[in-house]
Design an enzyme around this catalytic site. Structure first.
Site, PDB file in Angstrom:
ATOM      1  CG  PHE A   1      74.008  36.785 -17.490  1.00 31.08           C
ATOM      2  CD1 PHE A   1      75.042  36.423 -16.638  1.00 31.08           C
ATOM      3  CD2 PHE A   1      73.126  37.776 -17.077  1.00 31.08           C
ATOM      4  CE1 PHE A   1      75.203  37.031 -15.400  1.00 31.08           C
ATOM      5  CE2 PHE A   1      73.271  38.405 -15.846  1.00 31.08           C
ATOM      6  CZ  PHE A   1      74.321  38.029 -15.009  1.00 31.08           C
TER       7      PHE A   1
ATOM      8  CE1 TYR B   1      66.561  39.854 -14.734  1.00 33.42           C
ATOM      9  CE2 TYR B   1      67.613  39.061 -16.744  1.00 33.42           C
ATOM     10  CZ  TYR B   1      66.546  39.667 -16.109  1.00 33.42           C
ATOM     11  OH  TYR B   1      65.464  40.078 -16.847  1.00 33.42           O
ATOM     12  N   GLY B   2      67.508  36.102 -12.853  1.00 33.86           N
ATOM     13  CA  GLY B   2      66.294  35.992 -12.054  1.00 33.86           C
ATOM     14  C   GLY B   2      65.807  34.562 -11.991  1.00 33.86           C
ATOM     15  CB  SER B   3      62.388  33.123 -12.081  1.00 37.20           C
ATOM     16  OG  SER B   3      62.010  33.548 -13.376  1.00 37.20           O
TER      17      SER B   3
ATOM     18  CD  GLU C   1      63.113  34.932 -19.981  1.00 41.01           C
ATOM     19  OE1 GLU C   1      62.818  36.104 -19.667  1.00 41.01           O
ATOM     20  OE2 GLU C   1      63.257  34.034 -19.135  1.00 41.01           O
TER      21      GLU C   1
END
Length: 211
Positions: A27, A29-31, A100
């Site tokens: 999932f 949600y950003g870049s 990440e």
């Protein structure tokens, strides 16, 4: 080309996904949603409940400095978040971890249920660790806006990062009302006299005295 700092060691249970016969879904949600260099095998819109997109992480490098930290996005507990879920190519697991999980890692990699059109799918999501020193907590709209309006780091200003995020969300058709409100407040501050941007307790300034 990606250029990431060193990451924490990958746990055995995550490394085992390299050889999994089952597809690995992530999932975003950003870049990660619009990173054109990141390999993926298809994607679709998804809704994650119980977590929300938030500028809740201090940045002392990419979007700020030690003297004046900026803020970056994290996936924090509570609410809901619209993003995309994509199938991870097997060769991309190590790149994803490196991207990440910069040491000391600020995220946990959790397997969570996300809603996609007509079904529920289990996908990995990178959620913030609230015990990490870079976790900014639940900042007020004005606190977050003051930091974003003035901070800048190695990859540019915090304001540009926010505006770029809003533009990409619009292009993907993903609504985020709180983030839109934050963007409007930042733009108001950006047009204000210099002194107004630093008035009444800029939280980023006080952090210099932290242990």
């Amino acid at each position: 080309m990606h250029d990431f700092p060193a990451a924490d060691p990958m746990p055995a249970e995550i490394a085992a996904l390299r050889d999994s016969a089952q597809p690995v879904w992530v999932f975003a949600y950003g870049s990660l949603m619009w990173d054109a260099e990141f390999p993926r095998a298809g994607s679709e819109p998804a809704l994650l409940r119980g977590w929300h997109r938030s500028f809740c992480l201090y940045s002392c490098d990419y979007r700020g400095t030690r003297a004046r930290p900026g803020l970056t996005l994290g996936l924090d507990h509570g609410g809901a978040c619209r993003g995309i879920v994509f199938r991870l190519r097997p060769e991309a697991l190590d790149l994803l971890w490196l991207r990440e999980m910069t040491a000391p890692r600020v995220y946990d990699m959790r397997l969570l249920p996300v809603r996609i059109p007509g079904a529920i799918r289990r996908a990995f999501a990178f959620t913030v660790r609230r015990d990490h020193p870079d976790y900014a907590g639940r900042l007020s709209l004005d606190e977050a806006a003051r930091i974003i309006a003035t901070a800048a780091g190695r990859r540019g200003t915090c304001r540009a990062y926010l505006l770029g995020t809003l533009r990409h969300l619009d292009e993907l058709g993903l609504a985020d009302k709180p983030l839109r409100q934050l963007g409007a407040r930042v733009e108001t501050l950006a047009r204000a006299p210099i002194g107004d941007k630093f008035r009444s307790g800029n939280l980023a300034d006080s952090r210099e005295e932290d242990p």
